[in-house]
Design an enzyme around this catalytic site. Structure first.
Site, PDB file in Angstrom:
ATOM      1  N   ARG A 220      88.974  17.923  95.356  1.00 47.68           N
ATOM      2  CA  ARG A 220      87.559  17.620  95.732  1.00 47.68           C
ATOM      3  C   ARG A 220      86.732  18.672  95.123  1.00 47.68           C
ATOM      4  NH1 ARG A 220      85.090  17.620 100.257  1.00 47.68           N
ATOM      5  NH2 ARG A 220      86.999  16.448 101.385  1.00 47.68           N
TER       6      ARG A 220
ATOM      7  N   TYR B 284      65.321   5.623  83.069  1.00 45.32           N
ATOM      8  CA  TYR B 284      66.443   4.770  83.029  1.00 45.32           C
ATOM      9  C   TYR B 284      66.284   3.987  84.158  1.00 45.32           C
ATOM     10  CZ  TYR B 284      71.301   3.950  83.893  1.00 45.32           C
ATOM     11  OH  TYR B 284      72.378   3.003  83.966  1.00 45.32           O
TER      12      TYR B 284
ATOM     13  N   ASP C  59      67.064  15.128  81.614  1.00 47.86           N
ATOM     14  CA  ASP C  59      67.913  13.992  81.436  1.00 47.86           C
ATOM     15  C   ASP C  59      68.231  13.985  80.014  1.00 47.86           C
ATOM     16  OD1 ASP C  59      69.762  11.640  80.835  1.00 47.86           O
ATOM     17  OD2 ASP C  59      68.932  10.818  82.603  1.00 47.86           O
TER      18      ASP C  59
ATOM     19  N   LYS D 181      78.129   8.409  77.950  1.00 47.42           N
ATOM     20  CA  LYS D 181      77.270   8.145  76.912  1.00 47.42           C
ATOM     21  C   LYS D 181      78.055   8.954  75.437  1.00 47.42           C
ATOM     22  CE  LYS D 181      75.392   5.258  79.445  1.00 47.42           C
ATOM     23  NZ  LYS D 181      74.179   5.722  80.452  1.00 47.42           N
TER      24      LYS D 181
HETATM   25  C1  LIG Z   1      73.516   5.532  81.496  1.00 44.11           C
HETATM   26  C2  LIG Z   1      72.392   6.731  81.990  1.00 44.11           C
HETATM   27  C3  LIG Z   1      72.276   7.162  83.090  1.00 44.11           C
HETATM   28  C4  LIG Z   1      73.256   6.875  84.152  1.00 44.11           C
HETATM   29  O1  LIG Z   1      74.798   7.197  83.736  1.00 44.11           O
HETATM   30  P1  LIG Z   1      76.017   6.305  84.592  1.00 44.11           P
HETATM   31  O2  LIG Z   1      77.177   7.623  83.734  1.00 44.11           O
HETATM   32  O3  LIG Z   1      75.769   5.334  83.959  1.00 44.11           O
HETATM   33  O4  LIG Z   1      75.993   6.512  86.097  1.00 44.11           O
HETATM   34  C5  LIG Z   1      71.154   8.151  83.329  1.00 44.11           C
HETATM   35  N1  LIG Z   1      70.622   8.386  82.435  1.00 44.11           N
HETATM   36  C6  LIG Z   1      70.420   7.881  81.247  1.00 44.11           C
HETATM   37  C7  LIG Z   1      69.308   8.191  80.077  1.00 44.11           C
HETATM   38  C8  LIG Z   1      71.519   7.019  80.866  1.00 44.11           C
HETATM   39  O5  LIG Z   1      71.404   6.379  79.702  1.00 44.11           O
END
Ligand SMILES: *Cc1c(COP(=O)(O)O)cnc(C)c1O
Length: 390
Positions: A60, A113, A185, A210
């Site tokens: 962890r 998001y 982000d 992503k």
């Molecule tokens: C998908 C997404 C998230 C969240 O991420 P997860 O891996 O699904 O928990 C946060 N910000 C953006 C812009 C996203 O597209």
């Protein structure tokens, strides 16, 4: 131990694609393994009580496969420190709890998001955090949203799903002028197209699910920073709360990251061709893509991004029903949430990814369709969209 040495630490001037392939790991000193092994070990032998042999004690806290991923992603963002998480939301949760305390305030995008908005609105609000949504493309609105209690400005750029563009350098000045931190982000752009730390951001967050993972086969997140104190807080909570990726997830994510440069160029090529086809299409009311001259964020995007990405949103002339019909008719574009994978996806944000914003200030238009353009042959993708709109 060679696995722990990151090329990111060597002050490298290597190009992005080289770093993507090499940063974070050097061939194993004992057996020459070119790729980092999947260290399926939850615990590590000690040399004596309190004597760590390898820098690892419990997985962890740290695992060598995860270390390789963290070094790689830090290098891709040009940052000093990377911390990997079991999802983008786990990274978001860690960043919010590390940086903010009850009574603090943060500014968020007015089209954030959906999951980020839900976590802040439904969970952190109960713990005494307040927030103000502001349009990322409106510097005056962001300035006006800042209060004496503001400790962080949180932005996405381009935003999901409206593809609005925030000026990272200008917003970092607003944040720093208020003694607040800027978190970007960077999920939609990926580090290949946009490097927020170099533009003044304090923290970069990715849903590595992503573009970085890129194959729709693993969920993950990362926080990258140059700020040693912030990184220490992230590391404390990464271990303390434990939202860590397992070694197989870390391996898959790193395997994806190695091809980010070639994938992103193809995503951009395909998206540009699709935008050309959609602009002026009789069924389409408007195309939201920062690469378009007429896009309100085009100038800023040109300044801070190398290309404009693989995400396109469109508003349909026929309203909600036309949007739902387009989603239903698409075949090669798979109807699914998520984005950034090699396969093209289509979705209706109002009913899917952003359903949690219904009735709030962040509600998205119901005639909106979001495309995540994959790296298939462009003629097939255009053919599918033409039949879906006919
Ligand atoms: C998908 C997404 C998230 C969240 O991420 P997860 O891996 O699904 O928990 C946060 N910000 C953006 C812009 C996203 O597209």
């Amino acid at each position: 131990m060679s696995e722990k040495k990151s090329k990111a630490d060597e002050g490298t001037t290597q190009g992005f694609a080289t770093r993507a392939i090499h940063a974070g790991y050097e061939p194993n000193a004992e057996n020459g393994a070119v790729n980092v092994p999947i260290y399926a070990s939850s615990t590590f032998q000690q040399d004596g009580v309190g004597g760590m042999r390898s820098g690892y004690e419990y997985a962890r806290t740290g695992n060598p496969t995860r270390t390789a991923l963290e070094g790689n992603l830090a290098a891709l963002e040009g940052g000093s420190y990377g911390r990997a998480f079991s999802s983008g939301m786990a990274a978001t949760d860690c960043a919010l709890r590390s940086m903010l305390r009850p009574g603090d305030h943060l500014v968020i995008p007015n089209d954030a998001y959906g999951g980020t908005f839900r976590l802040i609105d439904k969970v952190f609000s109960q713990w005494g955090l307040t927030y103000t949504p502001a349009a990322v493309n409106d510097l005056d609105a962001i300035k006006a949203a800042v209060t004496p209690a503001t400790k962080a400005i949180w932005i996405e750029t381009p935003t999901n799903p409206l593809l609005n563009v925030g000026d990272i350098a200008a917003i970092s000045e607003i944040a720093h002028g208020a003694q607040a931190k800027l978190v970007v982000d960077n999920t939609f752009a990926s580090p290949y197209l946009q490097q927020p730390l170099a533009l003044g951001a304090d923290v970069v967050l990715h849903s590595t699910t992503k573009y970085i993972g890129g194959h729709s086969d693993v969920v993950g997140g990362v926080l990258v920073t140059d700020d040693e104190e912030l990184d220490a807080a992230f590391a404390f909570l990464q271990n303390g709360a434990g939202g860590v990726p397992g070694p197989f997830d870390a391996y898959l994510t790193l395997r994806g990251a190695k091809t980010l440069a070639v994938r992103m160029d193809k995503h951009c090529d395909n998206a540009e061709a699709i935008v050309d086809m959609l602009v002026g299409h009789p069924a389409i009311d408007s195309v939201l893509y920062p690469g378009l001259d007429g896009h309100p964020g085009h100038e800023v995007a040109t300044k801070q991004m190398s290309r404009f990405g693989g995400m396109i949103s469109v508003r349909l002339k026929g309203g909600k029903q036309a949007a739902l019909d387009m989603c239903a008719r698409a075949e090669l574009f798979t109807l699914a949430e998520s984005l950034g994978g090699i396969e093209s996806l289509i979705e209706h944000p109002g009913a899917m990814t952003h359903a949690s914003t219904a009735g709030s200030l962040l509600e998205v238009p119901d005639d909106l369709v979001r495309l995540s353009v994959g790296i298939e042959d462009i003629a097939d993708l255009i053919g599918d969209l033409e039949q879906a709109l006919s």
